[in-house]
Each structure stands twice: as C-alpha cells, then as structure tokens.
Design an enzyme around this catalytic site. Structure first.
Site, short mmCIF file in Angstrom:
data_model
loop_
_atom_site.label_atom_id
_atom_site.label_comp_id
_atom_site.label_asym_id
_atom_site.label_seq_id
_atom_site.Cartn_x
_atom_site.Cartn_y
_atom_site.Cartn_z
N TYR A 1 5.09 16.74 53.31
CA TYR A 1 6.04 16.87 52.21
C TYR A 1 7.44 16.35 52.52
CZ TYR A 1 2.58 20.18 50.35
OH TYR A 1 1.44 20.77 49.87
N CYS B 1 -2.39 12.70 68.63
CA CYS B 1 -2.63 11.31 69.04
C CYS B 1 -2.07 10.29 68.05
CB CYS B 1 -4.12 11.07 69.22
SG CYS B 1 -5.05 11.19 67.68
#
Length: 411
Positions: A302, A328
């Site tokens: 968001y 990752c």
C-alpha cells in the site's frame, strides 16, 4: 507501552513479534461509542480481517462489539470466540452461493452485494433477513487498493440499480432488514462520508421494514506526529443528527451500524524486529532486520509509512537509514528514514502494526510467522506461538517417488 516494556517482551518472546495494547483498543472503542451516544441504538461490528486473533475478538466482545466477517472461516472464528450469531454480519464478495447458505444456516446476518446472488437467495430463502450492500459511487480512501465505493469497484450493487433490487425483492417477497455501504479506508474528509451517507439514506427509502443502516467504516488513523486523522467526534455529531432526522422521517427508530477495523486496532499494535546487519553502500545505509514482507507487507503493498524507532538506542544521534528485510527480493520498509543510530542487534519498533499486518503474513521463503502478544492488565500474554518447522511441514504430503533403478531404466 514504554520502550523498556517492549524490550522485555522482545527478550522474553524473541523477535520478530507483534505486540498489541489492550488499553488502546478499549479507548478507541469508547471513543467511537461516545461520538454516537445520541442515536437510539449503535451497533459496532469489528472488522475481523484487520486482526483476527481469537483473544482480541474476545476482548472486543467484552466491550459489547459485534463482528463484521468476510469469509465463512471468520464467521466460525467469531462463533468460537463466543459471539452470538445475531452479533455477526457476513459481507462476502464473490464467494460461492453455498458459502452464503452455510452462513445463513449458522444464523448470522447476511449482507449481499450482487444482483444475481440476491435473486437466487431470495427465491430459495425468502424468510431469511438480508442486508443489501450498495455501491454509492463515491471515491474515498487513501489508496486505490482500499477504495471500494467508486464506480469501477467490484464491491456492492450500483446505486443506479436500485430499481432492479426493488423488483427482485417484490418478486421473491424476501425480507430486507438492512442497507449497507463501505466507501473505503483512510477517509480524510468527513463531508465526503456525509455525502455518501445521503445517498444511502435515499436508497433506504425504498425498503419499508429496515432494522438498521450500516455505514461501513474507513476512519483514518494517524501514522505519525501531525498526521491527518478522521475527526470522529465531529463526524459523530453531524451524522447522529442527520440519522435521527431520517429515523423520524422513516417512521421508526433504526440502529446505526459501523464496521471499524483499523480504527480500533491499528494504533494498538507494535511490531518488534531485530537488526541483523547494518550495511553501508556508496550512498545508503541499510538496516537489515530479521523480517520482511512475509511478516509486514503493508509498506510494500500500500505504500504505507509506519513510524520506526530504535527502542534499544532511543537517545542515539539521529542518522538516515533505509530499513529493509531479509526476503529474496526487494522488501523496503522505509527509504532514508531519520532514526536514532542503529547498531546490529538493536530492536526496532514499527508503529500502527495492529491492523492488516499479522493477518496478511505468510510463509514466503519458508519463514515462520511470528508470535503475537497482548499487553493486558499490565502483563504480556502470549496469544499466538511462533511457528516452527513442524508448522511448515504440517499439511504437506511427501509421496514416494520411483527408485534409482527405475530411473536408470528410463535413461
């Protein structure tokens, strides 16, 4: 909760960990009920999706709250927490007809936002009271992902389709006992909310046997000092007066309902994470923590800006850090944020971590979801254990694959 208390919690329960302050939840609940004290009946249905831990649900039940649910699992969780079915409203979107029937059989209040489902349900279950979710076509909310009342939204039945709703109700002789809207979250302007409310009042005139009008929620809470927030007291005064006038015109007293989630629990939450590495590049100092968007996705999803403070070194010289995780791929919590000097091993506290944080956590990268703590009556209560490797494997089924001899025969 003071820094020393949070540090003790991190020491006792490990990091990362979510901590919720019960007093803040109680204060927010009382603030909302006081703002609407002049209406005949106020119904608060806490939005379970914001923070669904059963201990938090029980706390809200003790305050007199009901529940707003969006899945049959949330309904079942509410019943498990001790709520009566009539205290629960079920407002799904795009679920199967079978799921709605299961909820109806459990006795909860059904809220339908689709014309075809409305007609099917009314034809099959005309005696089951139903609330109708209206889309008022009002753009509101702090992010497009949480603005749900605009013209292109998948939520609700368009206000322009009221004649279709009326025809379905007349043809099926179904019972409509409520009307509902939800424009979105992080509403800044009270007048926008009041404007949408007028649309809902006008729609309500088409149904003669209503018991309640549900205005959803979406109240904005502050994320930093000086941040804008919804003036709930002003809103309560203005909407209460208008609601009472409508009830007089309608000919009977109705209940005024809300479905707050973030407003009740966001500011109650702190997310504590430990700093694994402080990494200096040519232009940036990274503070890399023992978490990522697998635990705390709101900044990435968001663009939300949660306050971050170093509770291990609160009086340290302020420097600029980019706070990032261990996932990752890019998982940045803050870019060039001014924070007291961070050292490896320090504990960082993320504010406004009570709503849509743990409930959106995952096992991405096969990481464990963190523990949850409720600070209640001056004591830290463990309300969810940290996951273990057994939890990762629990529902996986390991099958027997062909042996080496068979593999060599295939070559």
């Amino acid at each position: 909760m003071e820094n020393d208390t949070l540090l003790e919690i991190a020491k006792e329960f490990g990091s990362p960990v979510y901590v919720y302050d019960a007093d803040t939840i109680i204060n927010q609940y009382e603030r909302l009920t006081n703002a609407f004290s002049s209406v005949n009946e106020l119904r608060i249905h806490y939005a379970v999706k914001a923070l669904s831990n059963i201990s938090v649900l029980k706390l809200l039940k003790s305050l007199g709250s009901g529940l707003d649910t969006v899945s049959i699992q949330e309904v079942q969780l509410g019943l498990e927490a001790g709520f009566d079915p009539e205290q629960i409203i079920f407002t799904p979107n795009g679920v199967s007809f079978e799921e709605i029937e299961i909820a109806a059989k459990l006795g909860v209040q059904i809220n339908i936002d689709n014309l075809s489902i409305l007609e099917s349900f009314g034809s099959k279950h005309p005696d089951v009271p139903v609330c109708i979710r209206i889309n008022p076509h009002v753009m509101a909310g702090g992010n497009t992902n949480i603005s749900v009342g605009h013209i292109d939204s998948k939520f609700g039945i368009s206000i322009h389709q009221i004649p279709h709703i009326v025809r379905i109700v007349e043809n099926t002789q179904m019972t409509i006992n409520g009307i509902h809207m939800h424009t979105g979250s992080d509403i800044l302007d009270v007048d926008v909310f009041l404007y949408a409310s007028e649309i809902l009042f006008e729609a309500a005139k088409n149904f003669k046997n209503l018991e309640f009008i549900d205005f959803g929620s979406g109240f904005k809470v502050p994320y930093k000092d000086g941040d804008i927030e919804t003036n709930v007291e002003e809103f309560g005064e203005k909407l209460s007066e208008r609601f009472n006038t409508f009830c007089e015109q309608y000919g009977k007293d109705l209940a005024l309902a809300f479905e707050p989630g973030k407003f009740l629990v966001s500011e109650a939450g702190q997310f504590l994470a430990s700093v694994n590495v402080v990494k200096q590049t040519t232009s940036t100092v990274f503070a890399q923590i023992d978490s990522g968007f697998n635990h705390f996705i709101r900044p990435m999803l968001y663009g939300s800006q949660h306050g971050i403070r170093n509770i291990s070194n609160p009086k340290g010289r302020a420097r600029f850090y980019s706070v990032v995780g261990y996932i990752c791929e890019t998982d940045t919590f803050a870019n060039n944020r001014r924070i007291s000097e961070i050292r490896e091993g320090d504990i960082l506290a993320f504010s406004n971590a009570g709503a849509y944080c743990f409930t959106m956590a995952s096992n991405y990268n096969s990481r464990y979801r963190p523990a949850e703590i409720l600070w209640y009556n001056g004591k830290a209560h463990l309300i969810r254990k940290r996951e273990t490797f057994d939890d990762i494997l629990k529902n996986q089924i390991e099958i027997e694959l062909f042996d080496n001899a068979y593999a060599e025969a295939l070559i």
